[in-house]
Design a protein around this motif. Structure first.
Motif, PDB file in Angstrom:
ATOM      1  N   GLN A   1      17.900  63.577 -17.684  1.00 32.57           N
ATOM      2  CA  GLN A   1      16.827  62.594 -17.864  1.00 32.57           C
ATOM      3  C   GLN A   1      15.524  62.927 -17.144  1.00 32.57           C
ATOM      4  N   ASP A   2      15.602  63.798 -16.137  1.00 35.36           N
ATOM      5  CA  ASP A   2      14.356  64.103 -15.407  1.00 35.36           C
ATOM      6  C   ASP A   2      13.574  65.271 -16.015  1.00 35.36           C
ATOM      7  N   ARG A   3      14.046  65.810 -17.118  1.00 36.54           N
ATOM      8  CA  ARG A   3      13.312  66.910 -17.752  1.00 36.54           C
ATOM      9  C   ARG A   3      11.943  66.425 -18.245  1.00 36.54           C
ATOM     10  N   LYS A   4      10.955  67.282 -18.090  1.00 40.10           N
ATOM     11  CA  LYS A   4       9.618  66.939 -18.589  1.00 40.10           C
ATOM     12  C   LYS A   4       9.588  67.098 -20.115  1.00 40.10           C
ATOM     13  N   VAL A   5       9.099  66.069 -20.803  1.00 36.98           N
ATOM     14  CA  VAL A   5       8.979  66.124 -22.267  1.00 36.98           C
ATOM     15  C   VAL A   5       7.519  65.900 -22.643  1.00 36.98           C
ATOM     16  N   THR A   6       6.928  66.859 -23.309  1.00 33.37           N
ATOM     17  CA  THR A   6       5.554  66.704 -23.798  1.00 33.37           C
ATOM     18  C   THR A   6       5.593  66.392 -25.283  1.00 33.37           C
ATOM     19  N   VAL A   7       4.890  65.326 -25.671  1.00 36.29           N
ATOM     20  CA  VAL A   7       4.833  64.963 -27.091  1.00 36.29           C
ATOM     21  C   VAL A   7       3.603  65.626 -27.704  1.00 36.29           C
ATOM     22  N   ILE A   8       3.828  66.430 -28.725  1.00 38.00           N
ATOM     23  CA  ILE A   8       2.728  67.112 -29.416  1.00 38.00           C
ATOM     24  C   ILE A   8       2.191  66.172 -30.495  1.00 38.00           C
ATOM     25  N   SER A   9       0.907  65.859 -30.416  1.00 37.49           N
ATOM     26  CA  SER A   9       0.331  64.908 -31.378  1.00 37.49           C
ATOM     27  C   SER A   9      -0.499  65.653 -32.418  1.00 37.49           C
ATOM     28  N   HIS A  10      -0.880  64.929 -33.451  1.00 34.52           N
ATOM     29  CA  HIS A  10      -1.659  65.545 -34.520  1.00 34.52           C
ATOM     30  C   HIS A  10      -3.043  65.955 -34.053  1.00 34.52           C
ATOM     31  N   ASP A  11      -3.549  65.205 -33.098  1.00 36.24           N
ATOM     32  CA  ASP A  11      -4.879  65.494 -32.581  1.00 36.24           C
ATOM     33  C   ASP A  11      -4.722  66.480 -31.410  1.00 36.24           C
ATOM     34  N   GLU A  12      -5.284  67.658 -31.587  1.00 34.94           N
ATOM     35  CA  GLU A  12      -5.108  68.715 -30.603  1.00 34.94           C
ATOM     36  C   GLU A  12      -5.543  68.287 -29.197  1.00 34.94           C
ATOM     37  N   ARG A  13      -6.552  67.430 -29.136  1.00 33.61           N
ATOM     38  CA  ARG A  13      -7.041  67.014 -27.823  1.00 33.61           C
ATOM     39  C   ARG A  13      -6.133  65.950 -27.196  1.00 33.61           C
ATOM     40  N   GLY A  14      -5.348  65.255 -28.098  1.00 35.98           N
ATOM     41  CA  GLY A  14      -4.477  64.170 -27.613  1.00 35.98           C
ATOM     42  C   GLY A  14      -3.368  64.749 -26.816  1.00 35.98           C
TER      43      GLY A  14
ATOM     44  N   ARG B   1      10.411  87.290 -27.468  1.00 35.76           N
ATOM     45  CA  ARG B   1      10.288  86.619 -26.165  1.00 35.76           C
ATOM     46  C   ARG B   1       8.992  85.838 -26.161  1.00 35.76           C
ATOM     47  N   SER B   2       9.125  84.561 -26.483  1.00 36.53           N
ATOM     48  CA  SER B   2       7.940  83.724 -26.658  1.00 36.53           C
ATOM     49  C   SER B   2       7.886  82.615 -25.625  1.00 36.53           C
ATOM     50  N   GLY B   3       8.862  82.586 -24.703  1.00 34.45           N
ATOM     51  CA  GLY B   3       8.931  81.480 -23.749  1.00 34.45           C
ATOM     52  C   GLY B   3       9.755  80.313 -24.265  1.00 34.45           C
ATOM     53  N   VAL B   4      10.259  80.437 -25.502  1.00 35.44           N
ATOM     54  CA  VAL B   4      11.099  79.386 -26.093  1.00 35.44           C
ATOM     55  C   VAL B   4      12.566  79.798 -25.954  1.00 35.44           C
ATOM     56  N   LEU B   5      13.388  78.895 -25.386  1.00 35.17           N
ATOM     57  CA  LEU B   5      14.831  79.176 -25.290  1.00 35.17           C
ATOM     58  C   LEU B   5      15.576  78.690 -26.520  1.00 35.17           C
ATOM     59  N   SER B   6      15.085  77.584 -27.094  1.00 31.44           N
ATOM     60  CA  SER B   6      15.663  77.144 -28.371  1.00 31.44           C
ATOM     61  C   SER B   6      14.642  76.317 -29.133  1.00 31.44           C
ATOM     62  N   ALA B   7      14.736  76.398 -30.450  1.00 31.74           N
ATOM     63  CA  ALA B   7      13.854  75.635 -31.341  1.00 31.74           C
ATOM     64  C   ALA B   7      14.734  74.847 -32.291  1.00 31.74           C
TER      65      ALA B   7
ATOM     66  N   GLY C   1      12.394  74.969 -18.525  1.00 30.67           N
ATOM     67  CA  GLY C   1      13.283  73.800 -18.600  1.00 30.67           C
ATOM     68  C   GLY C   1      12.636  72.594 -19.254  1.00 30.67           C
ATOM     69  N   SER C   2      11.323  72.634 -19.445  1.00 29.34           N
ATOM     70  CA  SER C   2      10.651  71.487 -20.067  1.00 29.34           C
ATOM     71  C   SER C   2      10.838  71.518 -21.581  1.00 29.34           C
ATOM     72  N   LEU C   3      10.538  70.377 -22.212  1.00 27.13           N
ATOM     73  CA  LEU C   3      10.682  70.272 -23.662  1.00 27.13           C
ATOM     74  C   LEU C   3       9.367  69.881 -24.303  1.00 27.13           C
ATOM     75  N   GLN C   4       9.189  70.278 -25.529  1.00 23.13           N
ATOM     76  CA  GLN C   4       8.077  69.786 -26.338  1.00 23.13           C
ATOM     77  C   GLN C   4       8.672  69.195 -27.602  1.00 23.13           C
ATOM     78  N   ILE C   5       8.189  68.003 -27.974  1.00 19.21           N
ATOM     79  CA  ILE C   5       8.649  67.413 -29.231  1.00 19.21           C
ATOM     80  C   ILE C   5       7.438  66.996 -30.055  1.00 19.21           C
ATOM     81  N   SER C   6       7.541  67.131 -31.361  1.00 16.01           N
ATOM     82  CA  SER C   6       6.436  66.695 -32.215  1.00 16.01           C
ATOM     83  C   SER C   6       6.498  65.175 -32.360  1.00 16.01           C
ATOM     84  N   GLN C   7       5.316  64.609 -32.585  1.00 15.08           N
ATOM     85  CA  GLN C   7       5.149  63.158 -32.476  1.00 15.08           C
ATOM     86  C   GLN C   7       6.106  62.346 -33.357  1.00 15.08           C
ATOM     87  N   GLY C   8       6.386  62.861 -34.546  1.00 10.38           N
ATOM     88  CA  GLY C   8       7.217  62.104 -35.478  1.00 10.38           C
ATOM     89  C   GLY C   8       8.636  61.879 -34.984  1.00 10.38           C
ATOM     90  N   LEU C   9       9.038  62.606 -33.952  1.00  8.20           N
ATOM     91  CA  LEU C   9      10.406  62.473 -33.438  1.00  8.20           C
ATOM     92  C   LEU C   9      10.512  61.487 -32.292  1.00  8.20           C
TER      93      LEU C   9
END
Ligand code: ADP
Ligand code: MG
Length: 352
Positions: free
Chosen positions: A339-352, A268-274, A320-328
């Motif tokens: 379409q209204d789901r929140k999507v956070t883009v994970i970048s290489h720079d941790e501060r970005g 139980r990590s807070g992730v519903l699917s990876a 319900g939100s999503l995280q995607i890595s930058q290359g995608l």
């Protein structure tokens, strides 16, 4: 809040097919559906040589299943598990898979652990006689999960496990099979194929018209076959692990088949699917399971720290939100009505 869960069998395959065939009039593929590796498979290829290629692929996956099944008496993995601490020789191919899988256990710091099987069994996922083990039983099981105790002898391609431990390649076998099947297809002169292996997609080349395949990502809280988003790929694998795939409910709690090796209980990590996208099916399958266990923060760290793994990912989180890595970012799209789901883009720079 408990999300709604739905059992999935062929629905995702149908949804994917719709996504794949929705756009342009394309030549018909040669397709073959079968059950192997404990799941529904659908192998589709295009071109003049498609029929023999698909038939050879179906034979190969059946053969791989016979070698790798943890439950089939006489399989190579079964023999290792029955050896009571003795060395067991396996085929070179199975040896290489175990070696590579152990490397992925290491790189994920044990979030993937191919000795988790006694826990999976204790929860009843192998027999469908589901139960919740006591805290004492879980502590005992967790103590016996340890991929570092698996010994390999490359000279004789033999494997040894301490007594009481068991190997299970369930988290990686379908992705690895995808690699083997796509290599076989290429050998057979196929330049366009789409292999569906129970939640895993392996693409060979691009679509016959040269455009990318569009692969749907199941809404983990929605009805079977409902795609939340799509990714565009060619020559890549797209592999999803989710708690919605195999689970049971007891006393209002949902328990699924992906275990946290530290607790021997459902992760139980807070992730519903990876979902993992990458060139190597084995890596994608290993990481889909591992990222589900790790959760969002550890997942981002793994992605940033290990560019050599060459993967991108999509996480659907409990809120319900999503995280995607930058290359995608380029090839990723939310689908209607999401379409209204929140999507956070994970970048290489941790501060970005
Ligand atoms: P699926 O095979 O359902 O598509 P996964 O690739 O995530 O999903 O593999 C889950 C399977 O792997 C489980 O059914 C179990 O046999 C095994 N397993 C469960 N938890 C782990 C884990 N943390 N590491 C390795 N294998 C696991
Ligand atoms: Mg996996």
């Amino acid at each position: 809040m408990t999300p709604k869960f739905f059992k999935r069998l062929t629905g995702t395959a149908l949804a994917l097919t719709l996504l794949l065939t929705g756009c342009a009039p394309a030549p018909e593929p040669v397709s073959r559906d079968l059950f192997a590796m404990g799941t529904f498979l659908s192998l589709s290829a295009y071109g003049g040589q498609a029929q023999p290629a698909v038939d050879r692929a179906a034979d190969l996956v059946t053969q791989l299943d016979n070698q790798l099944s943890v439950t089939r008496e006489g399989s190579e993995i079964w023999a290792v598990n029955e050896a009571q601490g003795a060395w067991t020789q396996v085929s070179q191919r199975t040896f290489d898979l175990i070696r590579d899988a152990l490397e992925l256990c290491r790189v994920t710091d044990g979030a993937l652990d191919i000795t988790t099987y006694p826990a999976v069994r204790a929860w009843g996922f192998t027999t469908d006689e589901h139960r919740v083990p006591s805290p004492e039983e879980l502590a005992g099981l967790a103590a016996r999960i340890d991929y570092t105790a698996v010994e390999l002898d490359p000279a004789t391609h033999s494997v040894r496990l301490p007594e009481g431990m068991m190997l299970d390649l369930g988290a990686v076998a379908k992705g690895w099979a995808g690699d083997q099947l796509s290599a076989l297809m290429e050998e057979d002169g196929i330049s366009s194929a789409m292999l569906y292996l129970g939640g895993n997609i392996q693409t060979v080349g691009a679509k016959p018209d040269g455009s990318n395949w569009k692969v749907g990502i199941q809404d983990p809280s929605g009805p079977e076959g409902a795609s939340l988003a799509a990714v565009e790929v060619s020559d890549q694998a797209v592999v999803t692990s989710g708690g919605y795939q195999r689970f049971f409910e007891q006393d209002g709690q949902v328990y699924w088949h992906i275990m946290d090796p530290d607790t021997a209980a459902p992760a139980r990590s807070g992730v519903l699917s990876a979902t993992i996208v990458g060139g190597r099916g084995l890596t994608c399958d290993a990481l889909s399971t591992a990222l589900f266990v790790m959760g969002a923060d550890r997942a981002a760290r793994l992605w940033r720290d290990h560019p050599e793994l060459e993967f991108e990912y999509v996480l659907v989180l409990e809120d319900g939100s999503l995280q995607i890595s930058q290359g995608l970012e380029q090839g990723f799209k939310l689908l209607s009505p999401y379409q209204d789901r929140k999507v956070t883009v994970i970048s290489h720079d941790e501060r970005g």
